[in-house]
Scaffold this motif. Structure first.
Motif, PDB file in Angstrom:
ATOM      1  N   TYR A 169       0.611  14.413 -13.227  1.00  0.00           N
ATOM      2  CA  TYR A 169       1.291  14.331 -12.086  1.00  0.00           C
ATOM      3  C   TYR A 169       2.734  14.331 -12.126  1.00  0.00           C
ATOM      4  N   VAL A 170       3.369  14.375 -13.614  1.00  0.00           N
ATOM      5  CA  VAL A 170       4.754  14.698 -13.560  1.00  0.00           C
ATOM      6  C   VAL A 170       5.139  15.910 -13.900  1.00  0.00           C
ATOM      7  N   THR A 171       5.677  16.494 -13.025  1.00  0.00           N
ATOM      8  CA  THR A 171       6.235  17.911 -13.316  1.00  0.00           C
ATOM      9  C   THR A 171       7.625  17.976 -13.810  1.00  0.00           C
ATOM     10  N   GLY A 172       8.422  17.086 -13.460  1.00  0.00           N
ATOM     11  CA  GLY A 172       9.808  16.834 -13.742  1.00  0.00           C
ATOM     12  C   GLY A 172      10.282  15.336 -13.724  1.00  0.00           C
ATOM     13  N   VAL A 173      11.247  15.145 -14.504  1.00  0.00           N
ATOM     14  CA  VAL A 173      12.183  13.981 -14.538  1.00  0.00           C
ATOM     15  C   VAL A 173      13.484  14.261 -14.547  1.00  0.00           C
ATOM     16  N   ARG A 174      14.608  13.560 -14.276  1.00  0.00           N
ATOM     17  CA  ARG A 174      15.900  13.639 -14.073  1.00  0.00           C
ATOM     18  C   ARG A 174      16.587  12.708 -15.196  1.00  0.00           C
ATOM     19  N   LEU A 175      17.449  13.339 -15.915  1.00  0.00           N
ATOM     20  CA  LEU A 175      18.292  12.603 -16.980  1.00  0.00           C
ATOM     21  C   LEU A 175      19.627  12.852 -16.832  1.00  0.00           C
ATOM     22  N   ASP A 176      20.289  11.461 -15.807  1.00  0.00           N
ATOM     23  CA  ASP A 176      21.358  11.621 -15.072  1.00  0.00           C
ATOM     24  C   ASP A 176      21.183  12.696 -14.002  1.00  0.00           C
ATOM     25  N   ARG A 177      22.093  13.674 -13.805  1.00  0.00           N
ATOM     26  CA  ARG A 177      21.620  14.739 -12.875  1.00  0.00           C
ATOM     27  C   ARG A 177      20.939  15.961 -13.113  1.00  0.00           C
ATOM     28  N   GLU A 178      20.440  16.049 -14.527  1.00  0.00           N
ATOM     29  CA  GLU A 178      19.685  17.144 -14.757  1.00  0.00           C
ATOM     30  C   GLU A 178      18.522  17.024 -14.795  1.00  0.00           C
ATOM     31  N   ARG A 179      17.524  18.282 -14.297  1.00  0.00           N
ATOM     32  CA  ARG A 179      15.939  18.244 -14.227  1.00  0.00           C
ATOM     33  C   ARG A 179      15.435  18.466 -15.454  1.00  0.00           C
ATOM     34  N   TYR A 180      14.335  17.907 -15.976  1.00  0.00           N
ATOM     35  CA  TYR A 180      13.788  18.323 -17.210  1.00  0.00           C
ATOM     36  C   TYR A 180      11.964  18.316 -16.881  1.00  0.00           C
ATOM     37  N   ASP A 181      11.692  19.805 -17.167  1.00  0.00           N
ATOM     38  CA  ASP A 181      10.115  19.996 -17.165  1.00  0.00           C
ATOM     39  C   ASP A 181       9.637  20.187 -18.388  1.00  0.00           C
ATOM     40  N   ASP A 182      10.380  19.948 -19.532  1.00  0.00           N
ATOM     41  CA  ASP A 182       9.882  20.295 -20.797  1.00  0.00           C
ATOM     42  C   ASP A 182      10.083  19.074 -21.744  1.00  0.00           C
ATOM     43  N   PRO A 183       8.788  18.595 -21.910  1.00  0.00           N
ATOM     44  CA  PRO A 183       9.135  17.274 -22.800  1.00  0.00           C
ATOM     45  C   PRO A 183       9.675  17.211 -24.135  1.00  0.00           C
ATOM     46  N   ALA A 184       9.742  18.258 -24.781  1.00  0.00           N
ATOM     47  CA  ALA A 184      10.370  18.336 -26.082  1.00  0.00           C
ATOM     48  C   ALA A 184      11.862  18.418 -25.834  1.00  0.00           C
ATOM     49  N   ARG A 185      12.396  19.381 -24.886  1.00  0.00           N
ATOM     50  CA  ARG A 185      13.809  19.450 -24.577  1.00  0.00           C
ATOM     51  C   ARG A 185      14.227  18.002 -24.024  1.00  0.00           C
ATOM     52  N   LEU A 186      13.613  17.382 -23.482  1.00  0.00           N
ATOM     53  CA  LEU A 186      13.765  16.061 -22.746  1.00  0.00           C
ATOM     54  C   LEU A 186      14.045  15.134 -24.070  1.00  0.00           C
ATOM     55  N   MET A 187      12.975  15.195 -25.035  1.00  0.00           N
ATOM     56  CA  MET A 187      13.312  14.206 -26.036  1.00  0.00           C
ATOM     57  C   MET A 187      14.334  14.493 -26.913  1.00  0.00           C
ATOM     58  N   ARG A 188      14.787  15.886 -27.303  1.00  0.00           N
ATOM     59  CA  ARG A 188      15.705  16.309 -27.970  1.00  0.00           C
ATOM     60  C   ARG A 188      17.101  15.692 -27.201  1.00  0.00           C
TER      61      ARG A 188
END
Length: 507
Positions: free
Chosen positions: A86-105
Motif C-alpha cells: 500500500y506504500v507507493t511513495g514517501v517524501r524525504l523533505d520535499r522529494e518523493r521516493y518510490d524506489d526503496p533502494a534510492r531512498l535508503m541511499r
C-alpha cells in the motif's frame, strides 16, 4: 525521472539474453515490486528502534518521522501486520521516493549503501519472480506445487526476494516460483571424514565413501567442483530444500545470503538432528493428534557447513486421502483466509498447538514456511505439520516439569529464559504465520479475539493476551553488521492498540 544503473537494468539485460519472452512481463512488474519492498521498508522505519529516527508523529493523513539530522520523512499510517503493497511513495523533505533502494541511499545513515544494494536486488528479483509465476485456479496435488505458488517471499522483510550471487539464469533454473526441475549431484567423501547421524541410505553410500547431496549452485560457486548426477528434484520455498522422487525432502547447504541468513548446515545441526527429531515426535504425540512433525531421517556433514545435507519426511505423509497439506505462506494463494470464521478456526488450532508445546518445553519457529496446515476436502483446517527443527528452542526446566527427559544437547537451542521462549513462538507464529494469513491488523485482531477465550489458561497465554508482540527488527539487523545474532523489538498488540487503516500517501 532518470534512474542510475541499478539491479533492475542488470536483470533486464540478462533476461533479454536468456529469456527474452519474459522481458515485457518483468518490466511491467517493476512498479509493483518497488511498492512491495517499499511497504516492507516503511513498516520497519515506523516500527523498528532505528537510532537515527528521533520522533514519529501521527497526523490526520499519515505519519511524519523526524530524523536526527533535522530532515523529515512522511508516509501513510503503517499497519505492521499488513501484507498488501500500500506504500507507493514517501517524501524525504520535499522529494518523493518510490524506489526503496534510492531512498535508503539518500537517507545516508550508517551501513545504508550496502543495504541499498540488497534492496535493489530484492526489487529486481521480486519483479522477475512475479513475471515468471503462474496462478492456476485449481488446487495443487503435490506439496512442492503449493510451494511454487508462493512468489513474494518473506511477507515483512524488505529483502523478501534478495538473492545475491544468483544470476538471472540461475534464478530461473533454481527458484521454485519458476517451476524448474533441479538436478542434484553428490560429492564423495571418505566415511572416516564424515559425521553421520541416523540411518544414512545405501543409495548415498559407495563402499567406504559417503555421497553427500549438493545443490548445483553450491557446487559451482562455493565448492567449485563438478558433481556426479543423482536425482531430479523440485525446489521448495527455502530454495535449498528440495522434494525428491518418492516423497522425501533433502535439505542442502547453500552458502548464499537469502533475506538475512547464510543457508549452510552447521555440524551442530547435524549432531542435534536425531535427538531433536525424537523429542519433537514425543511432544507431538501429546497434542491429541493436532500436530505432526516431519521426522529427520538422517544427516551427514564433511565437517564443513558448506558440504552437508539432511534427509527428512515430506509433510505429505501426514495427509489422509482427500486431504491436502500446504505451507501457511501458501494460504494467501487461496480464498480461505478471507472468511473470518475460517481464519478464527485456524488461529484457534495454531495457538492451541503452539501454546501446548511451549508449556511442555519447546518453542517452535512456526512462521509461514515451517508451519503447514492439513485441510479437509472442504477446506476446514484439521491438523498442523511442523518442519525444520534447527531453529526451535528447548527449555529443560519446562520439559522436566512434565516428566520429559531433556535431550543431551547444549548450545543455542537450549534456554529456560521465558522471554526468549515467548519471542521465538509469538514472533514467528502470531506476528508471522497468523499475521500473514490474516493480511492486516484488524483481521488478525478479530481472529485473536475469537480464538483466545477458548484456549487453556497459562502464564504464556496471559502474556500473549496483553503484551506487545515481539518481532525481529529485520531492517535494523541488516543495518547492524557488527551486531551478531537477532535484534528484537515489539509491535503494538492488534487487540489492545488498534492499528489505523493505511491511507493513500500524503500529497
Amino acid at each position: 525521472m532518470h534512474r542510475p544503473p541499478t539491479a533492475e537494468a542488470e536483470v533486464a539485460e540478462e533476461l533479454a539474453a536468456v529469456r527474452p519472452a519474459l522481458l515485457p512481463r518483468y518490466t511491467a512488474e517493476l512498479p509493483g515490486a518497488r511498492a512491495a519492498v517499499l511497504t516492507r521498508l516503511w513498516r520497519a522505519l515506523v516500527h523498528e528502534p532505528l537510532p537515527w529516527i528521533t520522533a514519529r508523529e501521527p497526523g490526520a493523513h499519515g505519519l511524519t518521522l523526524r530524523l536526527a539530522d533535522g530532515r523529515t520523512l512522511r508516509g501513510p499510517h503503517a499497519d505492521p501486520y499488513a501484507t498488501s503493497a500500500y506504500v507507493t511513495g514517501v517524501r524525504l523533505d520535499r522529494e518523493r521516493y518510490d524506489d526503496p533502494a534510492r531512498l535508503m541511499r539518500d537517507l545516508a545513515v550508517p551501513h545504508a549503501p550496502a543495504f541499498a544494494v540488497e534492496l535493489d536486488f530484492s526489487v529486481s528479483s521480486l519483479a522477475l519472480s512475479r513475471a515468471g509465476a503462474e496462478h492456476p485456479k485449481e488446487w495443487p496435488e503435490r506439496d512442492w506445487q503449493w510451494e511454487q505458488r508462493v512468489v513474494d517471499g518473506h511477507p515483512f522483510h524488505p529483502n523478501c526476494r534478495a538473492r545475491p550471487g544468483f544470476s538471472v539464469a540461475e534464478q530461473l533454473a533454481y527458484a521454485p516460483e519458476h517451476r524448474p526441475v533441479v538436478e542434484l549431484g553428490t560429492v564423495p567423501v571418505p566415511a572416516r571424514e564424515c559425521l553421520v547421524a541416523g540411518d544414512w541410505p545405501d543409495e548415498l553410500r559407495d563402499g567406504g565413501t559417503v555421497l553427500l547431496p549438493v545443490h548445483p549452485w553450491q557446487a559451482a560457486h562455493v565448492l567449485q567442483r563438478s558433481c556426479a548426477p543423482w536425482q531430479p528434484t523440485h525446489p521448495l520455498m527455502s530454495l535449498r530444500t528440495l522434494a525428491l522422487p518418492g516423497g522425501r525432502h533433502v535439505k542442502t547447504a547453500l552458502s548464499a545470503r537469502l533475506t538475512s541468513s547464510v543457508r549452510d548446515i552447521s555440524e551442530y545441526s547435524v549432531r542435534s538432528a536425531m535427538p531433536l527429531s525424537a523429542l519433537a515426535e514425543e511432544l507431538a504425540a501429546r497434542t491429541g493428534g493436532l500436530l505432526h512433525i516431519t521426522r529427520t531421517l538422517s544427516a551427514a556433514t564433511a565437517h564443513s557447513p558448506d558440504l552437508a545435507a539432511l534427509l527428512r519426511e515430506s509433510p505429505e505423509v501426514y495427509a489422509a486421502p482427500g486431504e491436502r497439506v500446504l505451507p501457511v505462506a501458501a494460504l494467501a494463494t487461496t480464498t480461505l483466509p478471507a472468511s473470518p470464521a475460517w481464519l478464527a478456526a485456524f488461529t484457534r488450532l495454531a495457538l492451541t498447538v503452539g501454546l501446548r508445546l511451549l508449556d511442555l518445553g519447546v518453542a517452535l519457529e512456526a512462521h509461514g514456511q515451517n508451519l503447514l496446515v492439513v485441510l479437509a476436502d472442504d477446506g476446514t483446517p484439521r491438523r498442523l505439520v511442523y518442519r525444520d527443527l534447527a531453529d526451535m528452542r528447548i527449555s529443560p526446566a519446562r520439559l522436566a516439569r512434565h516428566g520429559i527427559a531433556p535431550p543431551a544437547l547444549a548450545g543455542r537451542l537450549v534456554t529456560d529464559d521465558e522471554t526468549a521462549l515467548r519471542r521465538k513462538l509469538f514472533g514467528s507464529l502470531v506476528a508471522g504465520a497468523l499475521a500473514t494469513a490474516a493480511g492486516s491488523g484488524p483481521a488478525l485482531a478479530a481472529a485473536l479475539r475469537a480464538a483466545l477465550p477458548e484456549l487453556p489458561a497459562t502464564a504464556d497465554l496471559t502474556a500473549l493476551r496483553t503484551d506487545p508482540l515481539p518481532v525481529k527488527a529485520l531492517t535494523l539487523m541488516r543495518l547492524s553488521p557488527d551486531h551478531p545474532g537477532d535484534i528484537w523489538t515489539a509491535l503494538p498488540h492488534p487487540c489492545v492498540s488498534p492499528v489505523p487503516e493505511p491511507e493513500p500517501e500524503p500529497g
